[in-house]
Design an enzyme around this catalytic site. Structure first.
Site, short mmCIF file in Angstrom:
data_model
loop_
_atom_site.label_atom_id
_atom_site.label_comp_id
_atom_site.label_asym_id
_atom_site.label_seq_id
_atom_site.Cartn_x
_atom_site.Cartn_y
_atom_site.Cartn_z
N THR A 17 55.20 53.72 42.26
CA THR A 17 55.85 52.41 42.18
C THR A 17 54.91 51.31 41.69
O THR A 17 55.31 50.15 41.58
CB THR A 17 56.36 52.01 43.58
OG1 THR A 17 55.28 52.21 44.50
CG2 THR A 17 57.54 52.87 44.00
N GLY A 18 53.66 51.67 41.41
CA GLY A 18 52.69 50.65 40.98
C GLY A 18 52.71 50.42 39.48
O GLY A 18 53.48 51.03 38.74
N ARG A 105 34.68 59.43 40.61
CA ARG A 105 34.15 59.37 39.24
C ARG A 105 32.68 59.74 39.12
O ARG A 105 32.27 60.40 38.17
CB ARG A 105 34.34 57.97 38.66
CG ARG A 105 35.77 57.64 38.32
CD ARG A 105 35.84 56.22 37.81
NE ARG A 105 37.21 55.79 37.68
CZ ARG A 105 37.59 54.52 37.77
NH1 ARG A 105 36.69 53.56 37.97
NH2 ARG A 105 38.85 54.19 37.64
N CYS A 136 39.12 51.62 33.13
CA CYS A 136 39.83 51.19 31.92
C CYS A 136 38.90 50.63 30.83
O CYS A 136 39.00 51.00 29.66
CB CYS A 136 40.90 50.17 32.28
SG CYS A 136 40.43 49.05 33.62
N SER A 166 46.81 42.88 34.89
CA SER A 166 47.57 44.08 35.27
C SER A 166 46.67 45.17 35.85
O SER A 166 47.14 46.01 36.62
CB SER A 166 48.35 44.63 34.07
OG SER A 166 47.48 44.81 32.97
N LYS A 220 30.25 50.11 36.84
CA LYS A 220 31.06 51.26 36.40
C LYS A 220 30.86 51.48 34.91
O LYS A 220 30.74 52.61 34.44
CB LYS A 220 32.56 51.02 36.67
CG LYS A 220 32.99 51.16 38.11
CD LYS A 220 34.49 50.83 38.22
CE LYS A 220 34.77 49.92 39.39
NZ LYS A 220 36.12 49.32 39.37
N ARG A 242 37.66 38.27 34.16
CA ARG A 242 39.12 38.28 34.25
C ARG A 242 39.66 37.07 33.52
O ARG A 242 39.20 35.95 33.73
CB ARG A 242 39.56 38.19 35.71
CG ARG A 242 41.07 38.25 35.88
CD ARG A 242 41.60 39.64 35.97
NE ARG A 242 40.95 40.37 37.03
CZ ARG A 242 40.96 41.70 37.13
NH1 ARG A 242 41.56 42.44 36.23
NH2 ARG A 242 40.35 42.29 38.12
N HIS A 249 42.95 44.74 27.63
CA HIS A 249 41.57 44.27 27.81
C HIS A 249 40.93 44.10 26.43
O HIS A 249 41.08 44.97 25.55
CB HIS A 249 40.72 45.32 28.56
CG HIS A 249 41.06 45.48 30.01
ND1 HIS A 249 41.93 44.67 30.70
CD2 HIS A 249 40.58 46.38 30.92
CE1 HIS A 249 41.98 45.07 31.97
NE2 HIS A 249 41.18 46.10 32.13
#
Ligand code: 25A
Ligand code: L14
Length: 343
Positions: A17-18, A105, A136, A166, A220, A242, A249
């Site tokens: 649902t995300g 990861r 991402c 998002s 990351k 952000r 992005h």
């Protein structure tokens, strides 16, 4: 059974649902993934909701240890805590887990995969039954850099990102929308997902801060890049920001290569590269834009220039839909490679 009948798989989505889970449904459909049963899992908030997939209504079930019986492939996108809690049960039930969170990861025994870059690493899934999907911002950068790495080698990367809300999930999308409305209405702007107003602002803060002054998101990019490129000697530094964008992005990437490569050679390399579309016609105002990347499977690369301040340097502007190539599409491509090569 008809000889031509394609083998199909039972697929579960944890976090269906995300923002990313919804895109996974979309990508499975757009790429015609061979599904037998599709099981949609989420938190108690969503249990009993129905989601339509391929004309069929599917009821959302509770993400629990018992939810994975008979599942072949489990796509996880409900945050790192849920992955750590429930991925082991999915593996025990016989599924391969493709995990979108940061939980696994950097585990040296778990493959971290971008199919255009290191598909061979998938073989390592056999050890723990888990394949990790990278961050991402890392994914889109590496799809663009891989052809350059193979041709001339990479010595150093200096990165600044401009990241969409998002990535944080559906609540952040709503927060930006709400703040824009409040501004237009002249009412007070309220922030709950981010520590400051994101509308009409730039926050140099993604994920939490570490002792070294960098954010987790920045580290990351450093650590995942080295793992996927299988080269710990690449020097990398990043600032992740952000911005008030819904999807896509954007990244400014300064590349120092080991030997000289011209702009024309980079363009030629990237024009044949899988998953890449060059958008680089500045005279006609054509360059990659977040709004053009949204909904698109390709990573857009433009503003390809020589860095005239050093001997072997390049500047690139790399833009991709963070929910698609940055998450859902990359995960489904991993699943496609897995069934093609290992099932
Ligand atoms: O927990 P973490 O580690 O901080 O990370 C969780 C965040 O990671 C996002 C995800 O976004 C979430 O914000 N995320 C996951 N993978 C990502 C990736 N690759 C990623 N972000 C970037 N890149 P999301 O909000 O879009 O999706 C969350 C999904 O996870 C399910 N979920 C959450 N907690 C769960 C769980 N499932 C099982 N058990 C749990 N304990 C979540 O299901 C959704 O599918 P849901 O039912 O909780 O969400 C339905 C709707 O509810 C709203 N909502 C979300 N959080 C809250 C909320 N409402 C009130 N309070 C909340 N805390 C949302 O609108 C959602 O659509
Ligand atoms: O996948 O944009 O590690 O808030 C965690 C932070 C994804 C993006 C990850 C964000 C990210 C996210």
């Amino acid at each position: 059974m008809n000889d031509n009948a394609q083998k199909t798989y039972n697929v579960a989505i944890a976090g269906a649902t995300g923002a990313v889970g919804g895109a996974m449904l979309d990508v499975l459909k757009r790429r015609n993934f061979p599904i037998n049963e599709l099981r949609l899992l989420a938190s108690p908030r969503s249990v009993g909701k129905t989601i339509t997939f391929d004309g069929k209504e599917i009821k959302v079930q509770l993400l629990s240890n018992d939810a994975f019986e008979g599942i072949d492939i489990a796509l996880f996108s409900a945050g790192a805590t849920r992955s750590l809690d429930f991925a082991p049960a999915a593996v025990k039930a016989g599924a391969v887990v493709i995990d979108n969170s940061s939980a696994y990861r950097m585990d040296s025994e778990i493959p971290l995969v971008v199919p255009e870059v290191n598909p061979h690493a998938i073989a390592q899934y056999k050890k723990h039954g888990i394949i990790a999907n990278p961050n991402c911002s890392t994914i889109q950068m590496l799809v663009a850099l891989k052809p350059i790495l193979d041709k001339v080698g990479i010595k150093r990367l200096v990165i600044s990102t401009y990241q969409a809300v998002s990535g944080t999930g559906t609540q952040a999308i709503e927060e930006l929308q709400q703040q824009v409305k409040s501004h237009v209405n002249g009412s007070e702007i309220e922030s709950s997902v981010y520590p400051h107003q994101i509308a009409f602002n730039c926050l140099p803060h993604i994920d939490s801060f570490l002792e070294n002054g960098y954010t987790k998101e920045e580290m990351k990019m450093v650590n995942e890049t080295r793992k996927i490129f299988e080269d710990d000697s690449i020097a990398i530094t990043a600032t992740t920001v952000r911005v008030p964008v819904f999807y896509g992005h954007s990244e400014s990437v300064n590349v120092e290569t080991n030997s000289k490569i011209t702009v024309a050679e980079v363009k030629e390399l990237l024009s044949d590269a899988p998953g890449i579309k060059i958008v680089d016609d500045p005279k006609n105002d054509q360059y990659p834009l977040a709004t053009n990347s949204a909904g698109n499977f390709d990573t857009l690369v433009g503003r390809i220039r020589e860095d005239e301040s050093i001997a072997n340097g390049l500047n690139l502007w790399i833009v991709s839909d963070n929910i698609l190539k940055g998450a859902a599409l990359n995960a489904v491509q991993i699943a496609e490679t897995y069934i093609a090569d290992y099932k």
